[in-house]
Structures are given as C-alpha cells and as structure tokens.
Design a protein around this motif. Structure first.
Motif, PDB file in Angstrom:
ATOM      1  N   GLY A   2       3.112  -5.801   0.005  1.00  0.00           N
ATOM      2  CA  GLY A   2       3.454  -6.619   0.866  1.00  0.00           C
ATOM      3  C   GLY A   2       4.906  -7.102   0.344  1.00  0.00           C
ATOM      4  O   GLY A   2       5.561  -6.549  -0.389  1.00  0.00           O
ATOM      5  N   GLU A  12       4.120   0.127   1.532  1.00  0.00           N
ATOM      6  CA  GLU A  12       2.823   0.275   2.129  1.00  0.00           C
ATOM      7  C   GLU A  12       2.311   1.719   1.181  1.00  0.00           C
ATOM      8  O   GLU A  12       2.662   2.655   1.388  1.00  0.00           O
ATOM      9  CB  GLU A  12       2.899   0.682   3.720  1.00  0.00           C
ATOM     10  CG  GLU A  12       3.405  -0.413   4.552  1.00  0.00           C
ATOM     11  CD  GLU A  12       2.566  -1.557   4.685  1.00  0.00           C
ATOM     12  OE1 GLU A  12       1.426  -1.542   4.404  1.00  0.00           O
ATOM     13  OE2 GLU A  12       2.976  -2.434   5.314  1.00  0.00           O
ATOM     14  N   ARG A 210      -4.805 -10.781  -2.561  1.00  0.00           N
ATOM     15  CA  ARG A 210      -3.422 -11.097  -1.964  1.00  0.00           C
ATOM     16  C   ARG A 210      -2.866 -10.072  -1.059  1.00  0.00           C
ATOM     17  O   ARG A 210      -1.773 -10.321  -0.350  1.00  0.00           O
ATOM     18  CB  ARG A 210      -2.272 -11.451  -3.031  1.00  0.00           C
ATOM     19  CG  ARG A 210      -1.122 -12.306  -2.562  1.00  0.00           C
ATOM     20  CD  ARG A 210      -0.245 -13.112  -3.397  1.00  0.00           C
ATOM     21  NE  ARG A 210       0.303 -12.309  -4.426  1.00  0.00           N
ATOM     22  CZ  ARG A 210       1.532 -12.222  -4.999  1.00  0.00           C
ATOM     23  NH1 ARG A 210       2.285 -13.494  -4.460  1.00  0.00           N
ATOM     24  NH2 ARG A 210       1.865 -11.679  -5.768  1.00  0.00           N
ATOM     25  N   ASP A 211      -3.570  -8.929  -0.817  1.00  0.00           N
ATOM     26  CA  ASP A 211      -2.763  -7.882   0.386  1.00  0.00           C
ATOM     27  C   ASP A 211      -4.134  -7.247   1.034  1.00  0.00           C
ATOM     28  O   ASP A 211      -3.968  -6.249   1.261  1.00  0.00           O
ATOM     29  CB  ASP A 211      -2.080  -6.962  -0.486  1.00  0.00           C
ATOM     30  CG  ASP A 211      -0.856  -6.291   0.548  1.00  0.00           C
ATOM     31  OD1 ASP A 211      -0.836  -7.042   1.485  1.00  0.00           O
ATOM     32  OD2 ASP A 211      -0.626  -5.266  -0.014  1.00  0.00           O
ATOM     33  N   ASN A 216      -5.356  -0.993   3.280  1.00  0.00           N
ATOM     34  CA  ASN A 216      -5.539  -0.955   1.969  1.00  0.00           C
ATOM     35  C   ASN A 216      -7.133  -0.896   1.773  1.00  0.00           C
ATOM     36  O   ASN A 216      -7.725  -1.044   0.487  1.00  0.00           O
ATOM     37  CB  ASN A 216      -5.175  -2.294   1.386  1.00  0.00           C
ATOM     38  CG  ASN A 216      -3.837  -2.029   0.907  1.00  0.00           C
ATOM     39  OD1 ASN A 216      -3.027  -1.066   1.101  1.00  0.00           O
ATOM     40  ND2 ASN A 216      -3.181  -3.412   0.644  1.00  0.00           N
ATOM     41  N   LEU A 232      -0.212  -6.279  -5.765  1.00  0.00           N
ATOM     42  CA  LEU A 232       0.331  -7.892  -5.523  1.00  0.00           C
ATOM     43  C   LEU A 232      -0.812  -8.742  -6.249  1.00  0.00           C
ATOM     44  O   LEU A 232      -0.685 -10.205  -5.862  1.00  0.00           O
ATOM     45  CB  LEU A 232       0.440  -8.156  -3.999  1.00  0.00           C
ATOM     46  CG  LEU A 232       1.659  -7.556  -3.303  1.00  0.00           C
ATOM     47  CD1 LEU A 232       1.779  -7.970  -2.071  1.00  0.00           C
ATOM     48  CD2 LEU A 232       2.839  -7.789  -4.070  1.00  0.00           C
ATOM     49  N   GLY A 250       2.979 -10.401   0.889  1.00  0.00           N
ATOM     50  CA  GLY A 250       1.942  -9.891   1.459  1.00  0.00           C
ATOM     51  C   GLY A 250       2.489  -9.333   2.861  1.00  0.00           C
ATOM     52  O   GLY A 250       3.575  -8.847   2.851  1.00  0.00           O
ATOM     53  N   THR A 251       1.654  -9.178   3.826  1.00  0.00           N
ATOM     54  CA  THR A 251       1.917  -8.635   4.909  1.00  0.00           C
ATOM     55  C   THR A 251       2.007  -9.452   6.187  1.00  0.00           C
ATOM     56  O   THR A 251       1.012 -10.178   6.341  1.00  0.00           O
ATOM     57  CB  THR A 251       1.221  -7.239   5.354  1.00  0.00           C
ATOM     58  OG1 THR A 251       1.034  -6.305   4.309  1.00  0.00           O
ATOM     59  CG2 THR A 251       1.515  -6.443   6.528  1.00  0.00           C
ATOM     60  N   SER A 273      -7.529 -13.469   5.439  1.00  0.00           N
ATOM     61  CA  SER A 273      -7.050 -12.060   5.496  1.00  0.00           C
ATOM     62  C   SER A 273      -7.989 -11.211   5.872  1.00  0.00           C
ATOM     63  O   SER A 273      -7.978 -10.374   6.736  1.00  0.00           O
ATOM     64  CB  SER A 273      -6.293 -11.483   4.200  1.00  0.00           C
ATOM     65  OG  SER A 273      -5.059 -12.239   3.753  1.00  0.00           O
TER      66      SER A 273
END
Length: 414
Positions: A2, A12, A210-211, A216, A232, A250-251, A273
């Motif tokens: 992210g 990514e 966190r991501d 992922n 992350l 993050g994204t 998320s």
C-alpha cells in the motif's frame, strides 16, 4: 501493499504458494537445538529489527545465494514471470525438496521468487518486514516463506507457489483463464482468509496486517486461502495502549475511515478491510471502479443501502453466481459485511467472531443444495462464448503459464 498520501507508491505484490512443502519448520533454542513448531509467537521473538543482522539471525528461513535463485528460475527468464508490479517481478522456479538446491523445471517443488526492483516503489524496509513476519509466523492460512536472498544490491524472497493465483483474479478477470468462484468456494475462501487474520490478531501474535485486499489473498490447488505480502504489517498495541500511531498506508478503498483520519491503527482496521473484500466477493465488483456508472464508483457507498434490505439484497449479488446460492445465506453474509464496515470501529466484530459466523454459515442449510461442479480451465476466450471447449485444469494455461495482472485498486500515497 500500500501507500498513503505522499510521494511514494507502495508496490502491488502478488505472491504464490505450493503444496508439497512440510507444513512445519524447525526453530532453534538458545542451546542451538532444533525443534519443530507449527507457529512462533511474536512474544518469543525480537520486535521488528532495526538492522539487517537482527532479522537474518532471528528468521527461520533459508538464505539463498543469488546464483542459486538465478539457476532455479532459469536466469529469470521472461516466460517464467508470474506477476509484476512496482516492487519488481515474481518468477516461477524449481528447487529440490530436501536440499533446496536449484532443480530442473518440472522436478522438485515449485517456488515463487519475488525480486525487488532497486528502482521500484517497495523499499528495503518493506522487504525486511516480510522476512521478519513470515519468517517467524506459521499458520495454514499464511503463505509460507521458504527463504530470502540478501546479496550485494540483490533483494529476493522465496515463497511456496500458489497454483490458483489470487482471489482478485478469480473475482474480476473475465474472458480469460479464470472461471467465477461458486458460492461455496467463496465462503471457503472468506473463512480461510478470516482465520489468517484472526491468527494475526490473537493475543499470542498481536500483529495488524494493514493491507488486506483480494490481490493479497492467494489460493492453493484446493482453494485454501493464504494471506501474502506482509510489507505493511505492524506489531499491535501493547500494555494499556489502544492503538498504534503510524502514517497512513494501504490501498485506497480498503482502509478504515478512522485510520485514514487519524493514523490510529487497530485490529478493527483489518476487520473493516475484510468487510470490503467480503462485499467484493458478494458483488463481483471492485472496491473502487471508475469504469462503473456515476454513483457506483465506490462499492461501499453504492451497496450499503441494499445490504440490510432483504428484499433488495439480490441487486448487489454477483450475476456470475447464476442464482446458485441460498438467499438466506447471502443475507447473512451481507449483514456480516455490514457489521465489519461499521463507521465506528467499536461496533465491528472481532475476526474470531467473523470466523465463527462464517463457520456456522458453512455448516448450516444456507448453502446451495446442488452446487455447481468445481471449475475447469477455459480457453482464452470468454467462458460464455459458444463452441469453446474447457481445458483440463485451472493449473494449466497457454504455454503452461498462469498470468497475474497487476491489481487495479488505487494505492494510497505516503
């Protein structure tokens, strides 16, 4: 992977994993003796290391020479590329199952080698974080890190190979090698990913991912979900602290609103998320999609009014499910997603509660009575095109190669 508001974009990085690896690894105690362990608690290892020496000494993974990985991937041949992004590229390779020495293609075990691009957006700090976390933690729903290479300017990570690729590909790729996931498989994948997050959040581990996002979440040959890319990840709060203060990374589309506003990170940030991904799995739509009509660019804003309405829930369900789902089950998943997406973090469930809810759904009568057969590979053309014959397996594509496009979600900047 992210990023946040700023000058650098985090990569990514899709990772991939294989079966055939021993599910346990050996650790050494202070006397140097080796013991088999199914997981290593963060409480028993040093905090995120400040030097390369610390991380390499504490890591339970193999150190590869660059020449070994060069041979294993056939000199990083272009036709061995599994995926690429801002971090660099991921290559397919082969190593001996016992010695981990390079092996001929088609022999030994398959690996995925992530090679960090020196000019890429994923930095050395994220590389170290991946070695640190994945080298010390084991769980069936975390991708296995086999080893790393830190030699001169070279930074590489070696993972087990995940033959089904990412959840993102199965949800959003159309007209290619991926058939849409059935309802039962979507629940299975969601449950596996939830178990991975619940493990990270446990009192023993205390890690905030966190991501969490579809790119992922990787799938093995049996569609078991595993979390990948820990660049992350952060240690959770300790003592009487309620959160970890950090710059926002993050994204875009997946980050919790309170985290974006304050930089305060908690396990409930991951729960939010997860809710976004659960909604993506329900709808077959991306969290952010500017190609949609006006008013439908943001999935959460568009779908929220329908999630709690039993009469309207069908309007957001993925039409590629072809009606092969239980409406009662869909309503329960929608309500779970809505709870995870609560604006206030305190109203979101814990990941353990999410796991329990999905387990109950999986074992209840709220599953299709006659689920569609599991998928076979389709040709490069659209799966619904007439006259197209399916291929034998999802693991085999044209030239025996899977393709992993870069995720389209907009990254945050940092």
């Amino acid at each position: 992977m992210g990023n946040c508001w700023g000058d650098q974009v985090k990569a990514e990085s899709p990772l991939y994993s294989t079966s055939g690896m021993n599910s346990k690894y050996s650790t050494q105690d202070q006397s140097g003796r080796s013991s088999s362990s199914s997981k290593v608690s963060m409480a028993s290892v040093p905090p995120t290391p400040r030097s390369e020496g610390e991380i390499l000494q504490s890591s339970n993974v193999r150190s590869f020479a660059f020449s070994e990985l060069k041979t294993a991937t056939r000199n990083f041949r272009p036709d061995s590329v599994l995926g690429e992004g801002g971090f660099g590229s991921v290559f397919k390779g082969w190593i001996d199952e016992n010695t981990f020495a390079p092996a001929k293609p088609g022999t030994g075990i398959v690996i995925a080698v992530k090679r960090l691009n020196q000019e890429g957006v994923q930095g050395h700090k994220e590389w170290l974080a991946e070695v640190n976390y994945l080298g010390q933690l084991y769980h069936p729903n975390l991708v296995k890190l086999i080893g790393y290479c830190l030699e001169d300017e070279h930074r590489l990570l070696v993972y087990e190979f995940m033959p089904r690729g990412s959840l993102e590909n199965h949800l959003f790729r159309r007209g290619s090698y991926f058939q849409p996931l059935s309802w039962n498989l979507r629940i299975k994948v969601a449950l596996g990913a939830a178990k991975g997050l619940a493990f990270l959040h446990s009192a023993e581990t205390k890690v905030i991912y966190r991501d969490f996002k579809t790119s992922n979440v990787l799938l093995d040959s049996s569609y078991n979900a595993k979390l990948s890319d820990f660049g992350l990840a952060k240690d959770g709060p300790t003592g009487d602290k309620s959160h970890v203060s950090t710059r926002v990374m993050g994204t875009y589309g997946y980050a919790a609103p309170e985290y974006l506003a304050t930089g305060h990170l908690t396990t409930k940030s991951d729960v939010y998320s997860f809710g976004v991904v659960l909604l993506e799995m329900l709808s077959g739509r991306r969290a952010i999609d500017k190609n949609r009509p006006s008013g439908e660019h943001n999935l959460i804003e568009w779908a929220r009014p329908y999630l709690s309405n039993k009469r309207k829930i069908f309007r957001i369900l993925d039409n590629r499910l072809n009606g092969d789902y239980s409406l009662g089950g869909a309503q329960k998943v929608a309500m779970l997603a809505l709870q995870c997406l609560s604006t206030e973090a305190k109203f979101r469930p814990s990941m353990n509660q999410v796991v329990s809810a999905l387990e109950q759904l999986q074992t209840s009568n709220d599953t299709p009575k006659n689920p569609q057969p599991e998928f076979k590979m389709v040709s490069q053309h659209h799966s619904n095109s007439p006259g197209r014959s399916p291929r034998k397996s999802l693991d085999v594509a044209v030239n025996n190669k899977m393709t992993y496009p870069r995720p389209l979600a907009s990254p945050l900047y940092s």
